[in-house]
Design a protein around this motif. Structure first.
Motif, PDB file in Angstrom:
ATOM      1  N   ARG A 245      -4.825  18.940  -5.029  1.00  9.09           N
ATOM      2  CA  ARG A 245      -5.285  20.275  -5.404  1.00  9.09           C
ATOM      3  C   ARG A 245      -4.419  20.795  -6.545  1.00  9.09           C
ATOM      4  N   ARG A 246      -5.119  21.327  -7.562  1.00 13.52           N
ATOM      5  CA  ARG A 246      -4.418  21.931  -8.697  1.00 13.52           C
ATOM      6  C   ARG A 246      -5.297  23.031  -9.252  1.00 13.52           C
ATOM      7  N   GLY A 247      -4.713  24.188  -9.434  1.00 16.64           N
ATOM      8  CA  GLY A 247      -5.503  25.319  -9.904  1.00 16.64           C
ATOM      9  C   GLY A 247      -6.675  25.550  -8.970  1.00 16.64           C
TER      10      GLY A 247
ATOM     11  N   HIS B  46       0.833  -1.193   0.000  1.00 13.58           N
ATOM     12  CA  HIS B  46       0.000   0.000   0.000  1.00 13.58           C
ATOM     13  C   HIS B  46       0.872   1.249   0.000  1.00 13.58           C
ATOM     14  N   GLU B  47       1.951   1.221   0.766  1.00 11.25           N
ATOM     15  CA  GLU B  47       2.860   2.365   0.798  1.00 11.25           C
ATOM     16  C   GLU B  47       3.552   2.551  -0.554  1.00 11.25           C
ATOM     17  N   LEU B  48       3.953   1.462  -1.194  1.00 11.57           N
ATOM     18  CA  LEU B  48       4.619   1.559  -2.494  1.00 11.57           C
ATOM     19  C   LEU B  48       3.698   2.157  -3.555  1.00 11.57           C
ATOM     20  N   VAL B  49       2.439   1.751  -3.584  1.00 10.37           N
ATOM     21  CA  VAL B  49       1.518   2.307  -4.577  1.00 10.37           C
ATOM     22  C   VAL B  49       1.250   3.776  -4.269  1.00 10.37           C
ATOM     23  N   GLY B  50       1.218   4.148  -3.008  1.00  8.44           N
ATOM     24  CA  GLY B  50       1.054   5.552  -2.646  1.00  8.44           C
ATOM     25  C   GLY B  50       2.230   6.399  -3.099  1.00  8.44           C
ATOM     26  N   VAL B  51       3.432   5.904  -2.906  1.00  9.99           N
ATOM     27  CA  VAL B  51       4.640   6.616  -3.354  1.00  9.99           C
ATOM     28  C   VAL B  51       4.640   6.742  -4.872  1.00  9.99           C
ATOM     29  N   ARG B  52       4.289   5.656  -5.544  1.00  6.43           N
ATOM     30  CA  ARG B  52       4.264   5.687  -7.011  1.00  6.43           C
ATOM     31  C   ARG B  52       3.220   6.687  -7.525  1.00  6.43           C
ATOM     32  N   LEU B  53       2.048   6.732  -6.898  1.00  5.12           N
ATOM     33  CA  LEU B  53       1.020   7.687  -7.301  1.00  5.12           C
ATOM     34  C   LEU B  53       1.491   9.114  -7.058  1.00  5.12           C
ATOM     35  N   GLN B  54       2.131   9.349  -5.924  1.00  4.62           N
ATOM     36  CA  GLN B  54       2.625  10.690  -5.621  1.00  4.62           C
ATOM     37  C   GLN B  54       3.637  11.131  -6.677  1.00  4.62           C
ATOM     38  N   LEU B  55       4.574  10.259  -7.048  1.00  3.68           N
ATOM     39  CA  LEU B  55       5.559  10.591  -8.081  1.00  3.68           C
ATOM     40  C   LEU B  55       4.877  10.827  -9.426  1.00  3.68           C
ATOM     41  N   LEU B  56       3.935   9.987  -9.752  1.00  2.03           N
ATOM     42  CA  LEU B  56       3.233  10.099 -11.027  1.00  2.03           C
ATOM     43  C   LEU B  56       2.492  11.436 -11.122  1.00  2.03           C
ATOM     44  N   LEU B  57       1.787  11.820 -10.067  1.00  2.00           N
ATOM     45  CA  LEU B  57       1.025  13.066 -10.088  1.00  2.00           C
ATOM     46  C   LEU B  57       1.932  14.286 -10.133  1.00  2.00           C
ATOM     47  N   THR B  58       3.002  14.271  -9.370  1.00  2.00           N
ATOM     48  CA  THR B  58       3.896  15.432  -9.373  1.00  2.00           C
ATOM     49  C   THR B  58       4.645  15.560 -10.698  1.00  2.00           C
ATOM     50  N   ASP B  59       4.890  14.455 -11.387  1.00  2.00           N
ATOM     51  CA  ASP B  59       5.539  14.502 -12.703  1.00  2.00           C
ATOM     52  C   ASP B  59       4.580  14.962 -13.791  1.00  2.00           C
ATOM     53  N   GLU B  60       3.313  14.570 -13.692  1.00  2.00           N
ATOM     54  CA  GLU B  60       2.341  14.806 -14.766  1.00  2.00           C
ATOM     55  C   GLU B  60       1.567  16.112 -14.646  1.00  2.00           C
ATOM     56  N   ILE B  61       1.366  16.615 -13.445  1.00  2.00           N
ATOM     57  CA  ILE B  61       0.529  17.800 -13.255  1.00  2.00           C
ATOM     58  C   ILE B  61       1.386  18.921 -12.654  1.00  2.00           C
ATOM     59  N   PRO B  62       1.694  19.943 -13.462  1.00  2.00           N
ATOM     60  CA  PRO B  62       2.495  21.043 -12.917  1.00  2.00           C
ATOM     61  C   PRO B  62       1.718  21.797 -11.832  1.00  2.00           C
ATOM     62  N   GLY B  63       2.408  22.108 -10.753  1.00  2.00           N
ATOM     63  CA  GLY B  63       1.795  22.887  -9.689  1.00  2.00           C
ATOM     64  C   GLY B  63       0.805  22.142  -8.825  1.00  2.00           C
ATOM     65  N   VAL B  64       0.812  20.821  -8.864  1.00  2.00           N
ATOM     66  CA  VAL B  64      -0.120  20.048  -8.045  1.00  2.00           C
ATOM     67  C   VAL B  64       0.332  20.094  -6.580  1.00  2.00           C
TER      68      VAL B  64
END
Length: 182
Positions: free
Chosen positions: A122-124, A86-104
């Motif tokens: 939160r974004r925009g 569960h922690e690994l998927v959370g870390v992977r999601l966090q990396l994925l979102l910060t890479d894909e969405i600027p300013g998230v």
């Protein structure tokens, strides 16, 4: 052409074998759009039937699908600690979102309106509360688990149920699409 609707569970049969013409098999392996439509119709579970030996000897989408299934199976082995998964998927999601969405802006393990969520995104001007769905435990009926996961996400103001396999698939557009309500 009307696309099939999304379903909780999709059964996909890879009806190809050694007696098929090689050109037909090669065409099937290269049709990324066809595979995309078939795979993305599953909301919760994708079950694929086929000849493992036949597809592992070829390149293309069926082979990639087989590799992904085997990688997930090794991650979900009984020896693996569920808390660590569960922690690994959370870390992977966090990396994925910060890479894909600027300013998230992300907060993990948040309580919103008295209900727990894994991420507050939160974004925009938009926001979403994400509940990661790691699948049903062995002692819980799959349909019951899905009903509960959907109802728990619905309790949040902008709740989104995100199946963990969407994160592991490495397809950022699937994850960001879920956050955008697609």
């Amino acid at each position: 052409m009307r696309l099939p609707e999304q379903q909780d569970v999709i059964l996909l049969s890879l009806v190809a074998g050694a007696r098929m013409r090689p050109s037909a098999v090669n065409w099937l392996c290269r049709e990324v759009n066809l595979w995309n439509v078939a795979i993305t119709r599953a909301r919760s579970h994708l079950i694929v039937f086929g000849d493992r030996d036949f597809w592992s000897a070829r390149s293309g989408m069926p082979h990639a699908l087989l590799d992904a299934a085997e990688a997930k199976a090794s991650l979900l082995s009984p020896a693996a600690d569920p808390g660590q998964q569960h922690e690994l998927v959370g870390v992977r999601l966090q990396l994925l979102l910060t890479d894909e969405i600027p300013g998230v802006l992300l907060d993990r393990n948040v309580t919103t309106d008295g209900y727990a969520c894994d991420f507050d995104v939160r974004r925009g001007t938009g926001a979403a509360q994400v509940r990661l769905d790691h699948g049903a435990p062995a002692d819980v009926e799959v349909a019951r688990h899905l009903r509960l996961a959907l109802s728990h996400a619905a309790l949040l103001p902008n709740g989104v149920r995100l199946p963990a396999w969407h994160v592991w698939a490495g397809r950022p557009e699937r994850v960001t699409g879920r956050l955008d309500g697609r």
